[in-house]
Design a protein around this motif. Sequence first.
Motif, PDB file in Angstrom:
ATOM      1  N   LEU A 114       0.834  -1.206   0.000  1.00  0.00           N
ATOM      2  CA  LEU A 114       0.000   0.000   0.000  1.00  0.00           C
ATOM      3  C   LEU A 114       0.870   1.260   0.000  1.00  0.00           C
ATOM      4  O   LEU A 114       0.591   2.213  -0.731  1.00  0.00           O
ATOM      5  CB  LEU A 114      -0.950  -0.008   1.203  1.00  0.00           C
ATOM      6  N   ILE A 115       1.933   1.237   0.790  1.00  0.00           N
ATOM      7  CA  ILE A 115       2.848   2.382   0.841  1.00  0.00           C
ATOM      8  C   ILE A 115       3.513   2.560  -0.525  1.00  0.00           C
ATOM      9  O   ILE A 115       3.615   3.684  -1.041  1.00  0.00           O
ATOM     10  CB  ILE A 115       3.903   2.196   1.951  1.00  0.00           C
ATOM     11  N   ARG A 116       3.947   1.478  -1.129  1.00  0.00           N
ATOM     12  CA  ARG A 116       4.591   1.558  -2.454  1.00  0.00           C
ATOM     13  C   ARG A 116       3.619   2.080  -3.515  1.00  0.00           C
ATOM     14  O   ARG A 116       4.008   2.847  -4.396  1.00  0.00           O
ATOM     15  CB  ARG A 116       5.153   0.199  -2.865  1.00  0.00           C
ATOM     16  N   ILE A 117       2.379   1.663  -3.442  1.00  0.00           N
ATOM     17  CA  ILE A 117       1.372   2.174  -4.377  1.00  0.00           C
ATOM     18  C   ILE A 117       1.238   3.681  -4.202  1.00  0.00           C
ATOM     19  O   ILE A 117       1.256   4.440  -5.172  1.00  0.00           O
ATOM     20  CB  ILE A 117       0.013   1.471  -4.179  1.00  0.00           C
ATOM     21  N   ALA A 118       1.114   4.125  -2.956  1.00  0.00           N
ATOM     22  CA  ALA A 118       0.966   5.561  -2.680  1.00  0.00           C
ATOM     23  C   ALA A 118       2.153   6.351  -3.220  1.00  0.00           C
ATOM     24  O   ALA A 118       1.984   7.427  -3.790  1.00  0.00           O
ATOM     25  CB  ALA A 118       0.809   5.787  -1.180  1.00  0.00           C
ATOM     26  N   GLN A 119       3.337   5.813  -3.065  1.00  0.00           N
ATOM     27  CA  GLN A 119       4.544   6.509  -3.516  1.00  0.00           C
ATOM     28  C   GLN A 119       4.687   6.496  -5.034  1.00  0.00           C
ATOM     29  O   GLN A 119       5.311   7.385  -5.610  1.00  0.00           O
ATOM     30  CB  GLN A 119       5.778   5.873  -2.875  1.00  0.00           C
ATOM     31  N   ALA A 120       4.109   5.508  -5.695  1.00  0.00           N
ATOM     32  CA  ALA A 120       4.291   5.350  -7.138  1.00  0.00           C
ATOM     33  C   ALA A 120       3.253   6.092  -7.976  1.00  0.00           C
ATOM     34  O   ALA A 120       3.449   6.262  -9.172  1.00  0.00           O
ATOM     35  CB  ALA A 120       4.267   3.868  -7.505  1.00  0.00           C
ATOM     36  N   ILE A 121       2.175   6.529  -7.359  1.00  0.00           N
ATOM     37  CA  ILE A 121       1.115   7.184  -8.126  1.00  0.00           C
ATOM     38  C   ILE A 121       1.594   8.558  -8.579  1.00  0.00           C
ATOM     39  O   ILE A 121       2.042   9.367  -7.777  1.00  0.00           O
ATOM     40  CB  ILE A 121      -0.181   7.274  -7.307  1.00  0.00           C
ATOM     41  N   ASP A 122       1.494   8.769  -9.885  1.00  0.00           N
ATOM     42  CA  ASP A 122       1.859  10.052 -10.476  1.00  0.00           C
ATOM     43  C   ASP A 122       0.635  10.951 -10.528  1.00  0.00           C
ATOM     44  O   ASP A 122      -0.408  10.551 -11.035  1.00  0.00           O
ATOM     45  CB  ASP A 122       2.374   9.848 -11.907  1.00  0.00           C
ATOM     46  N   GLY A 123       0.772  12.154 -10.021  1.00  0.00           N
ATOM     47  CA  GLY A 123      -0.335  13.099 -10.097  1.00  0.00           C
ATOM     48  C   GLY A 123      -1.458  12.749  -9.149  1.00  0.00           C
ATOM     49  O   GLY A 123      -1.263  12.137  -8.110  1.00  0.00           O
ATOM     50  N   ASP A 124      -2.665  13.122  -9.541  1.00  0.00           N
ATOM     51  CA  ASP A 124      -3.833  12.952  -8.680  1.00  0.00           C
ATOM     52  C   ASP A 124      -4.752  11.823  -9.113  1.00  0.00           C
ATOM     53  O   ASP A 124      -5.824  11.654  -8.573  1.00  0.00           O
ATOM     54  CB  ASP A 124      -4.646  14.258  -8.659  1.00  0.00           C
ATOM     55  N   THR A 125      -4.342  11.040 -10.089  1.00  0.00           N
ATOM     56  CA  THR A 125      -5.211  10.010 -10.633  1.00  0.00           C
ATOM     57  C   THR A 125      -4.739   8.614 -10.233  1.00  0.00           C
ATOM     58  O   THR A 125      -3.584   8.261 -10.427  1.00  0.00           O
ATOM     59  CB  THR A 125      -5.258  10.104 -12.171  1.00  0.00           C
ATOM     60  N   ILE A 126      -5.663   7.852  -9.679  1.00  0.00           N
ATOM     61  CA  ILE A 126      -5.396   6.457  -9.320  1.00  0.00           C
ATOM     62  C   ILE A 126      -6.168   5.597 -10.312  1.00  0.00           C
ATOM     63  O   ILE A 126      -7.358   5.829 -10.548  1.00  0.00           O
ATOM     64  CB  ILE A 126      -5.877   6.141  -7.894  1.00  0.00           C
ATOM     65  N   GLU A 127      -5.496   4.617 -10.879  1.00  0.00           N
ATOM     66  CA  GLU A 127      -6.184   3.724 -11.801  1.00  0.00           C
ATOM     67  C   GLU A 127      -7.343   3.045 -11.077  1.00  0.00           C
ATOM     68  O   GLU A 127      -7.211   2.616  -9.935  1.00  0.00           O
ATOM     69  CB  GLU A 127      -5.229   2.660 -12.329  1.00  0.00           C
ATOM     70  N   ARG A 128      -8.444   2.944 -11.767  1.00  0.00           N
ATOM     71  CA  ARG A 128      -9.655   2.355 -11.183  1.00  0.00           C
ATOM     72  C   ARG A 128      -9.393   0.949 -10.662  1.00  0.00           C
ATOM     73  O   ARG A 128      -9.862   0.574  -9.587  1.00  0.00           O
ATOM     74  CB  ARG A 128     -10.770   2.322 -12.219  1.00  0.00           C
TER      75      ARG A 128
END
Length: 126
Positions: A43-57
């Motif tokens: 979960l932490i890695r996902i948070a750190q890897a997201i570019d910008g304000d958009t999370i893939e659905r």
Amino acid sequence: MLFWIRDFRGLPGSQDWEGSFYERLVEYGVWDDAEFWKLHSDLIRIAQAIDGDTIEREIALAVMRLYIKISSLISAHFRPNDIYSIEDLSELQISARKERLDLAVIGVFSGEILGEERFDLRNPLL
């Protein structure tokens, strides 16, 4: 970015269901800390890897699906008339781990991750 959570690891029907954190929690009432900290780290890695304000659905759905299911089991544990219980942790230990889960999930959607040094209960994988 390929994380196990993206493949819905731990959800029924997944090829990785057996032995996953969620499987052990739902089937046996066992909070497997080793698997929990893997989930938390991802979960932490996902948070750190997201570019910008958009999370893939697909990622958002996987995170929320697991979070809701785990939260439901924790709630069931604390209901006195429910037969479900988490056997291997005290209520204080469960609450501390729920807090870490909550903050990691919030981090996925907000991008804000608190450092491990801020917690008494630390993820040994980070």
